[in-house]
Design a protein around this motif. Structure first.
Motif, PDB file in Angstrom:
ATOM      1  N   GLU A 141      30.349  63.292  35.503  1.00  0.00           N
ATOM      2  CA  GLU A 141      29.976  62.817  36.925  1.00  0.00           C
ATOM      3  C   GLU A 141      29.776  61.287  36.683  1.00  0.00           C
ATOM      4  OE1 GLU A 141      26.790  65.078  38.371  1.00  0.00           O
ATOM      5  OE2 GLU A 141      27.764  66.890  38.128  1.00  0.00           O
ATOM      6  N   MET A 142      29.046  60.930  35.632  1.00  0.00           N
ATOM      7  CA  MET A 142      28.845  59.568  35.495  1.00  0.00           C
ATOM      8  C   MET A 142      30.224  58.686  35.319  1.00  0.00           C
ATOM      9  SD  MET A 142      25.590  60.200  32.691  1.00  0.00           S
ATOM     10  CE  MET A 142      25.381  58.111  32.433  1.00  0.00           C
ATOM     11  N   LYS A 143      31.178  59.396  34.468  1.00  0.00           N
ATOM     12  CA  LYS A 143      32.504  58.766  34.316  1.00  0.00           C
ATOM     13  C   LYS A 143      33.106  58.755  35.733  1.00  0.00           C
ATOM     14  CE  LYS A 143      36.734  59.079  32.341  1.00  0.00           C
ATOM     15  NZ  LYS A 143      37.893  60.028  31.364  1.00  0.00           N
ATOM     16  N   ASP A 144      33.047  59.580  36.486  1.00  0.00           N
ATOM     17  CA  ASP A 144      33.839  59.559  38.048  1.00  0.00           C
ATOM     18  C   ASP A 144      33.070  58.478  38.719  1.00  0.00           C
ATOM     19  OD1 ASP A 144      35.494  61.553  37.156  1.00  0.00           O
ATOM     20  OD2 ASP A 144      34.377  63.331  38.119  1.00  0.00           O
ATOM     21  N   SER A 145      31.676  58.590  38.699  1.00  0.00           N
ATOM     22  CA  SER A 145      30.858  57.761  39.351  1.00  0.00           C
ATOM     23  C   SER A 145      31.371  56.082  39.194  1.00  0.00           C
ATOM     24  CB  SER A 145      29.186  57.713  39.331  1.00  0.00           C
ATOM     25  OG  SER A 145      28.691  56.736  39.955  1.00  0.00           O
ATOM     26  N   ILE A 146      31.568  55.766  37.814  1.00  0.00           N
ATOM     27  CA  ILE A 146      31.771  54.407  37.243  1.00  0.00           C
ATOM     28  C   ILE A 146      33.266  54.179  37.798  1.00  0.00           C
ATOM     29  CG2 ILE A 146      32.478  53.430  35.302  1.00  0.00           C
ATOM     30  CD1 ILE A 146      30.113  54.633  33.764  1.00  0.00           C
ATOM     31  N   VAL A 147      33.960  55.262  37.786  1.00  0.00           N
ATOM     32  CA  VAL A 147      35.636  55.058  38.244  1.00  0.00           C
ATOM     33  C   VAL A 147      35.634  54.812  39.785  1.00  0.00           C
ATOM     34  CG1 VAL A 147      37.767  56.220  38.856  1.00  0.00           C
ATOM     35  CG2 VAL A 147      36.736  56.356  36.486  1.00  0.00           C
ATOM     36  N   ASN A 148      34.696  55.252  40.517  1.00  0.00           N
ATOM     37  CA  ASN A 148      34.833  55.012  41.909  1.00  0.00           C
ATOM     38  C   ASN A 148      34.080  53.627  42.188  1.00  0.00           C
ATOM     39  OD1 ASN A 148      35.822  57.558  42.639  1.00  0.00           O
ATOM     40  ND2 ASN A 148      33.620  58.491  42.984  1.00  0.00           N
ATOM     41  N   GLN A 149      33.075  53.332  41.546  1.00  0.00           N
ATOM     42  CA  GLN A 149      32.374  51.886  41.598  1.00  0.00           C
ATOM     43  C   GLN A 149      33.421  50.956  41.259  1.00  0.00           C
ATOM     44  OE1 GLN A 149      28.764  52.053  39.316  1.00  0.00           O
ATOM     45  NE2 GLN A 149      27.820  53.581  40.717  1.00  0.00           N
ATOM     46  N   VAL A 150      34.318  51.117  40.353  1.00  0.00           N
ATOM     47  CA  VAL A 150      35.121  50.165  39.895  1.00  0.00           C
ATOM     48  C   VAL A 150      36.438  49.963  40.857  1.00  0.00           C
ATOM     49  CG1 VAL A 150      37.081  49.532  38.262  1.00  0.00           C
ATOM     50  CG2 VAL A 150      34.558  50.327  37.065  1.00  0.00           C
ATOM     51  N   ALA A 151      36.866  51.130  41.341  1.00  0.00           N
ATOM     52  CA  ALA A 151      37.741  51.153  42.567  1.00  0.00           C
ATOM     53  C   ALA A 151      37.420  50.324  43.644  1.00  0.00           C
ATOM     54  CB  ALA A 151      38.164  52.530  42.906  1.00  0.00           C
ATOM     55  N   GLN A 152      36.039  50.673  44.058  1.00  0.00           N
ATOM     56  CA  GLN A 152      35.417  50.094  45.263  1.00  0.00           C
ATOM     57  C   GLN A 152      35.196  48.242  45.014  1.00  0.00           C
ATOM     58  OE1 GLN A 152      31.955  51.986  45.859  1.00  0.00           O
ATOM     59  NE2 GLN A 152      32.680  53.573  47.073  1.00  0.00           N
ATOM     60  N   LEU A 153      34.775  48.245  43.802  1.00  0.00           N
ATOM     61  CA  LEU A 153      34.829  46.660  43.195  1.00  0.00           C
ATOM     62  C   LEU A 153      36.117  46.027  43.322  1.00  0.00           C
ATOM     63  CD1 LEU A 153      33.059  44.205  42.472  1.00  0.00           C
ATOM     64  CD2 LEU A 153      33.224  45.263  40.158  1.00  0.00           C
ATOM     65  N   LYS A 154      37.052  46.654  42.908  1.00  0.00           N
ATOM     66  CA  LYS A 154      38.358  46.177  42.744  1.00  0.00           C
ATOM     67  C   LYS A 154      39.072  45.923  44.380  1.00  0.00           C
ATOM     68  CE  LYS A 154      43.118  46.909  40.821  1.00  0.00           C
ATOM     69  NZ  LYS A 154      43.716  47.789  40.034  1.00  0.00           N
ATOM     70  N   ALA A 155      38.721  46.797  45.286  1.00  0.00           N
ATOM     71  CA  ALA A 155      39.267  46.583  46.422  1.00  0.00           C
ATOM     72  C   ALA A 155      38.481  45.459  47.219  1.00  0.00           C
ATOM     73  CB  ALA A 155      38.964  47.950  47.341  1.00  0.00           C
ATOM     74  N   SER A 156      37.219  45.501  46.993  1.00  0.00           N
ATOM     75  CA  SER A 156      36.314  44.330  47.571  1.00  0.00           C
ATOM     76  C   SER A 156      36.800  42.753  46.994  1.00  0.00           C
ATOM     77  CB  SER A 156      34.865  44.473  47.123  1.00  0.00           C
ATOM     78  OG  SER A 156      34.251  43.453  47.519  1.00  0.00           O
ATOM     79  N   MET A 157      37.011  42.994  45.810  1.00  0.00           N
ATOM     80  CA  MET A 157      37.299  41.729  45.217  1.00  0.00           C
ATOM     81  C   MET A 157      39.053  41.378  45.706  1.00  0.00           C
ATOM     82  SD  MET A 157      35.280  40.388  43.424  1.00  0.00           S
ATOM     83  CE  MET A 157      35.875  39.208  42.453  1.00  0.00           C
ATOM     84  N   GLU A 158      39.840  42.068  45.844  1.00  0.00           N
ATOM     85  CA  GLU A 158      41.100  41.883  46.393  1.00  0.00           C
ATOM     86  C   GLU A 158      41.033  41.347  47.732  1.00  0.00           C
ATOM     87  OE1 GLU A 158      43.435  45.604  46.172  1.00  0.00           O
ATOM     88  OE2 GLU A 158      43.873  45.203  44.257  1.00  0.00           O
ATOM     89  N   SER A 159      40.064  41.889  48.715  1.00  0.00           N
ATOM     90  CA  SER A 159      39.704  41.343  49.696  1.00  0.00           C
ATOM     91  C   SER A 159      39.031  39.973  49.992  1.00  0.00           C
ATOM     92  CB  SER A 159      38.837  42.418  50.793  1.00  0.00           C
ATOM     93  OG  SER A 159      38.502  41.736  51.892  1.00  0.00           O
ATOM     94  N   ILE A 160      38.256  39.633  49.011  1.00  0.00           N
ATOM     95  CA  ILE A 160      37.704  38.362  48.903  1.00  0.00           C
ATOM     96  C   ILE A 160      38.828  37.399  48.311  1.00  0.00           C
ATOM     97  CG2 ILE A 160      35.986  37.024  47.809  1.00  0.00           C
ATOM     98  CD1 ILE A 160      34.286  39.672  47.677  1.00  0.00           C
ATOM     99  N   LEU A 161      39.579  37.767  47.393  1.00  0.00           N
ATOM    100  CA  LEU A 161      40.703  37.030  47.091  1.00  0.00           C
ATOM    101  C   LEU A 161      41.592  36.561  48.302  1.00  0.00           C
ATOM    102  CD1 LEU A 161      41.425  38.296  43.510  1.00  0.00           C
ATOM    103  CD2 LEU A 161      40.370  35.885  44.144  1.00  0.00           C
ATOM    104  N   GLU A 162      41.834  37.307  49.089  1.00  0.00           N
ATOM    105  CA  GLU A 162      42.923  37.162  50.044  1.00  0.00           C
ATOM    106  C   GLU A 162      42.254  36.391  51.090  1.00  0.00           C
ATOM    107  OE1 GLU A 162      46.185  37.216  52.144  1.00  0.00           O
ATOM    108  OE2 GLU A 162      46.047  38.221  50.285  1.00  0.00           O
ATOM    109  N   GLN A 163      40.814  36.448  51.480  1.00  0.00           N
ATOM    110  CA  GLN A 163      40.132  35.516  52.311  1.00  0.00           C
ATOM    111  C   GLN A 163      40.119  34.056  51.713  1.00  0.00           C
ATOM    112  OE1 GLN A 163      36.485  37.333  52.989  1.00  0.00           O
ATOM    113  NE2 GLN A 163      37.066  38.713  54.353  1.00  0.00           N
ATOM    114  N   TRP A 164      40.176  33.996  50.407  1.00  0.00           N
ATOM    115  CA  TRP A 164      40.328  32.770  49.827  1.00  0.00           C
ATOM    116  C   TRP A 164      41.355  32.022  49.727  1.00  0.00           C
ATOM    117  CZ3 TRP A 164      36.474  29.259  49.090  1.00  0.00           C
ATOM    118  CH2 TRP A 164      35.184  29.652  48.722  1.00  0.00           C
ATOM    119  N   ARG A 165      42.466  32.766  49.651  1.00  0.00           N
ATOM    120  CA  ARG A 165      44.055  32.388  49.980  1.00  0.00           C
ATOM    121  C   ARG A 165      44.183  31.812  51.279  1.00  0.00           C
ATOM    122  NH1 ARG A 165      45.505  37.380  47.705  1.00  0.00           N
ATOM    123  NH2 ARG A 165      45.306  37.140  45.350  1.00  0.00           N
TER     124      ARG A 165
END
Length: 109
Positions: A42-66
């Motif tokens: 469960e902890m591993k799944d939680s970490i995987v979900n957090q990383v996926a959310q962070l990755k999506a958020s970072m991609e959005s932020i990078l697109e805004q900076w572009r």
């Protein structure tokens, strides 16, 4: 980079599972071990979900900076053009005063 961190955490989790299974087998019942393994999963799944959310958020932020960089470059170019036109179109001090004198002369006549 995030994927590398996730991979490292997964390896650490797998090592913890193996360590728990080998070290704790004499001390814990199989039910307790399987419960602990389920918790770790469960902890591993939680970490995987957090990383996926962070990755999506970072991609959005990078697109805004572009987009910001593109707009900034366009505005900078337009400002430079505007300043150049102002500089080229503005009459010198003598011409301005000469024109002002001609207008005054016409008004007086």
């Amino acid at each position: 980079e995030l994927e590398n961190q996730l991979t490292a955490k997964s390896k650490t989790l797998d090592e913890l599972k193996q360590s728990l299974a080998s070290n704790g087998s004499a001390e814990q019942t199989p039910e307790a071990q399987s419960f602990r393994i389920a918790e770790l999963c469960e902890m591993k799944d939680s970490i995987v979900n957090q990383v996926a959310q962070l990755k999506a958020s970072m991609e959005s932020i990078l697109e805004q900076w572009r987009a910001y960089d593109e707009i900034y470059a366009e505005v900078s170019l337009m400002t430079t053009r505007y300043l150049y036109c102002i500089d080229q179109c503005k009459p010198s001090g003598e011409e301005a005063s000469l024109e002002a004198l001609k207008k005054q002369l016409k008004t007086l006549q």
